[in-house]
Scaffold this active site. Structure first.
Site, PDB file in Angstrom:
ATOM      1  N   ARG A  98       0.895  -1.211  -0.003  1.00 13.70           N
ATOM      2  CA  ARG A  98      -0.140   0.012   0.064  1.00 13.70           C
ATOM      3  C   ARG A  98       0.827   1.401  -0.141  1.00 13.70           C
ATOM      4  O   ARG A  98       2.131   1.327   0.757  1.00 13.70           O
ATOM      5  CB  ARG A  98      -1.030   0.065   1.269  1.00 13.70           C
ATOM      6  CG  ARG A  98      -1.927  -1.210   1.252  1.00 13.70           C
ATOM      7  CD  ARG A  98      -2.837  -0.913   0.183  1.00 13.70           C
ATOM      8  NE  ARG A  98      -4.049  -1.832   0.584  1.00 13.70           N
ATOM      9  CZ  ARG A  98      -4.158  -3.233  -0.032  1.00 13.70           C
ATOM     10  NH1 ARG A  98      -2.914  -3.638  -0.638  1.00 13.70           N
ATOM     11  NH2 ARG A  98      -5.042  -4.070   0.255  1.00 13.70           N
ATOM     12  N   GLU A 117      -1.150   8.634  -6.422  1.00 14.80           N
ATOM     13  CA  GLU A 117      -0.825   8.333  -7.734  1.00 14.80           C
ATOM     14  C   GLU A 117      -1.718   8.778  -8.784  1.00 14.80           C
ATOM     15  O   GLU A 117      -2.699   9.279  -8.395  1.00 14.80           O
ATOM     16  CB  GLU A 117      -0.952   6.627  -7.421  1.00 14.80           C
ATOM     17  CG  GLU A 117      -0.054   5.739  -6.729  1.00 14.80           C
ATOM     18  CD  GLU A 117      -0.566   4.285  -6.746  1.00 14.80           C
ATOM     19  OE1 GLU A 117      -1.231   3.839  -7.556  1.00 14.80           O
ATOM     20  OE2 GLU A 117       0.174   3.624  -6.012  1.00 14.80           O
ATOM     21  N   HIS A 174       2.450   0.779 -10.030  1.00 13.14           N
ATOM     22  CA  HIS A 174       1.573  -0.003  -9.196  1.00 13.14           C
ATOM     23  C   HIS A 174       1.287  -1.303 -10.169  1.00 13.14           C
ATOM     24  O   HIS A 174       0.058  -1.141 -10.810  1.00 13.14           O
ATOM     25  CB  HIS A 174       0.320   0.959  -8.997  1.00 13.14           C
ATOM     26  CG  HIS A 174      -0.507   0.170  -7.930  1.00 13.14           C
ATOM     27  ND1 HIS A 174      -1.269   1.255  -7.258  1.00 13.14           N
ATOM     28  CD2 HIS A 174      -0.880  -0.955  -7.651  1.00 13.14           C
ATOM     29  CE1 HIS A 174      -2.148   0.404  -6.387  1.00 13.14           C
ATOM     30  NE2 HIS A 174      -1.784  -1.026  -6.613  1.00 13.14           N
TER      31      HIS A 174
END
Length: 531
Positions: free
Chosen positions: A234, A263, A281
């Site tokens: 995370r 992000e 990611h």
């Protein structure tokens, strides 16, 4: 005349296997979930919608879908689904919480290998026409120590895979027993020991107020200057500014990061370091994970529209639950969360659920599931559902039993959730529903009879009863501007008092410890039951 088939709307591109998993019993429609106007126009008359991340199923979209019964997110995250709005509308939300665990574990292993052997910077240099073998010399993984923070499903898979490289596994997880860690081939240690001894540190924790920034300046200072940190879990678990400082100063050797506080992230300070390997990611970005997610939610849609138990229901329990039992499920879940908060970081060996009163004549198995869901909701990174909660308990070596009795001593119905820790400590909480509005109340803690609403913010103190304690608590909270909405104090035969306060808001960090010290409390806990 045959009944019309349920309508399933596919709002984003999904694999052919997803449609195949739905089967022939549905009318399949397609829309472009990113086209807001088209989405809203296509939602009326739809029984279920399958989305990925581009389709925003917010309150407006849910209101437009007047016949909607299920929102299925083909993935893990639910940032694009308004779960409270769906719940209020009676719409089930399902996702695919285990679809990416192998992909995330493998990417973690890839980052470990990459930072150990400088694969990314060596690749860049060679493609730029530079042959620098000595500059990019690396280290072997053999006989190095891998510290796994969070030994859940993904952490366990990483440990299993890296053992094949001859690595020694250290693990920190306050919610898992030493016996379970040993089964996974890991040695359970405290966090400081893990940081000080590990050559590689990988994080697999949920993102909570307590875990955000859990690896920061102090933690980097404890690590070896030859150590590497990996975060594919995370964004925000690793303090990005502190990571930049650690790399600047040489406090650690490098990092592999796949997730970020905000992000997309394209220009963070630590990106300048060759020793930092970063990916955008990619944890769930494999063809297999995407297909697993689509197939998983397709199966959930089939179950939900058939009125059966849904393993990955996020907001409601699937299956047929008696109307007299259903109000007890959110109560049991909150009791589970309350028990977990009272136990603190001690690992639970068992969780028992007792249902007493008239509802015990019905099938109340879902009450145990709800309690287990509460126990694990705040401590694991996975999305916890009524069906995977027992699996999480089994993985952590937590035994669970359900007992029923037709008689509740003081109330029409009562639910008690009790736990035993690895050190032999016992804690129990009892709740009930009162009045025509079925108000959730906490009516017992460790044998102390009390009666307070199960509010979002609770404080629990155990102390030797004496005059002035209530005044100290009231003054301290008043100075913080925190209002006490309610309070009940119970005293046992030995003179030990238990005070439970309901608050209108949460408190500043460190307040509970300060209050406990001020009143000489033997136990103190802040319980946050907000969503």
């Amino acid at each position: 005349m045959s009944a019309a088939q349920p309508v399933v709307l596919i709002a984003e591109e999904l694999s052919p296997a997803t449609v195949e998993a739905l089967g022939p019993d549905f009318e399949i429609r397609h829309t472009d979930g990113a086209d807001r106007a088209r989405l809203l126009a296509d939602l009326p008359g739809v029984d279920a919608i399958l989305v990925r991340s581009a389709t925003q199923m917010d309150a407006e979209a849910i209101a437009a879908a007047t016949d909607l019964k299920v929102i299925a997110r083909a993935g893990v995250g639910l940032d694009n689904v308004d779960v409270p709005a769906a719940t209020a509308a009676g719409v089930m939300v399902v996702n695919a919480p285990t679809s990416n665990i192998v992909s995330a574990a493998e990417l973690t292993c890839g980052h470990i290998l990459s930072v150990a052997r400088n694969i990314a910077p060596a690749n860049r240099a060679l493609k730029a026409g530079e042959w620098k073998r000595s500059k990019y010399a690396g280290v072997e993984l053999f006989e190095k120590k891998l510290g796994v923070i969070g030994l859940g499903r993904i952490g366990a898979l990483v440990a299993e895979r890296m053992k094949a490289f001859g690595m020694e596994i250290l693990a920190y997880d306050p919610y898992i027993s030493a016996a379970r860690a040993q089964q996974l081939g890991a040695t359970l240690v405290d966090l400081d020991t893990l940081l000080e001894q590990s050559d590689f540190v990988t994080i697999h924790m949920p993102k909570t107020p307590e875990t955000v920034g859990m690896i920061a300046d102090e933690q980097f200072a404890r690590m070896k200057d030859t150590a590497y940190v990996i975060n594919v879990a995370r964004g925000g678990l690793v303090d990005e500014d502190a990571l930049a400082r650690a790399l600047d100063s040489g406090a650690i050797a490098g990092a592999g990061i796949d997730v970020f506080s905000s992000e997309p992230a394209t220009d963070l300070a630590f990106f300048q370091h060759d020793s930092a390997v970063v990916t955008p990611h990619l944890g769930a970005s494999t063809a297999e994970a995407q297909e697993k997610a689509g197939v998983a939610v397709a199966k959930s849609v089939r179950l939900a529209l058939a009125g059966e138990l849904v393993p990955d229901a996020v907001n409601v329990a699937g299956g047929v639950i008696h109307e007299d039992v259903r109000p007890g499920l959110p109560l049991a879940e909150k009791l589970g969360r309350t028990l977990r908060a009272l136990v603190g970081e001690a690992s639970l060996e068992s969780v028992d659920v007792e249902v007493a009163g008239e509802i015990a004549e019905h099938d109340v198995k879902a009450v145990r599931l709800a309690a287990l869901k509460g126990v694990f909701t705040d401590v694991v990174s996975e999305q916890v559902s009524y069906v995977n909660a027992p699996v999480l308990a089994e993985q952590r070596g937590v035994e669970s039993r359900l007992t029923t009795t037709p008689v509740a001593e003081s109330y029409r119905n009562a639910i008690t959730v009790s736990g035993v820790t690895s050190t032999g400590g016992k804690t129990s909480v009892t709740g009930t529903l009162t009045g025509p509005k079925q108000v959730q109340k906490l009516v017992g803690v460790d044998g102390h009879e009390i009666e307070v609403p199960l509010a979002e913010h609770l404080l629990v103190f155990g102390y030797a009863d004496r005059p002035g304690v209530v005044g100290i608590l009231g003054q301290a909270l008043g100075e913080q501007g925190v209002n006490i909405a309610g309070m009940d104090v119970s005293r046992d035969a030995e003179g030990t008092a238990l005070a439970v306060l309901t608050l209108d808001a949460g408190m500043a960090a460190g307040t509970v410890g300060a209050l406990a010290q001020a009143i000489g409390a033997e136990r103190a806990a802040e319980i946050d039951l907000s969503e």
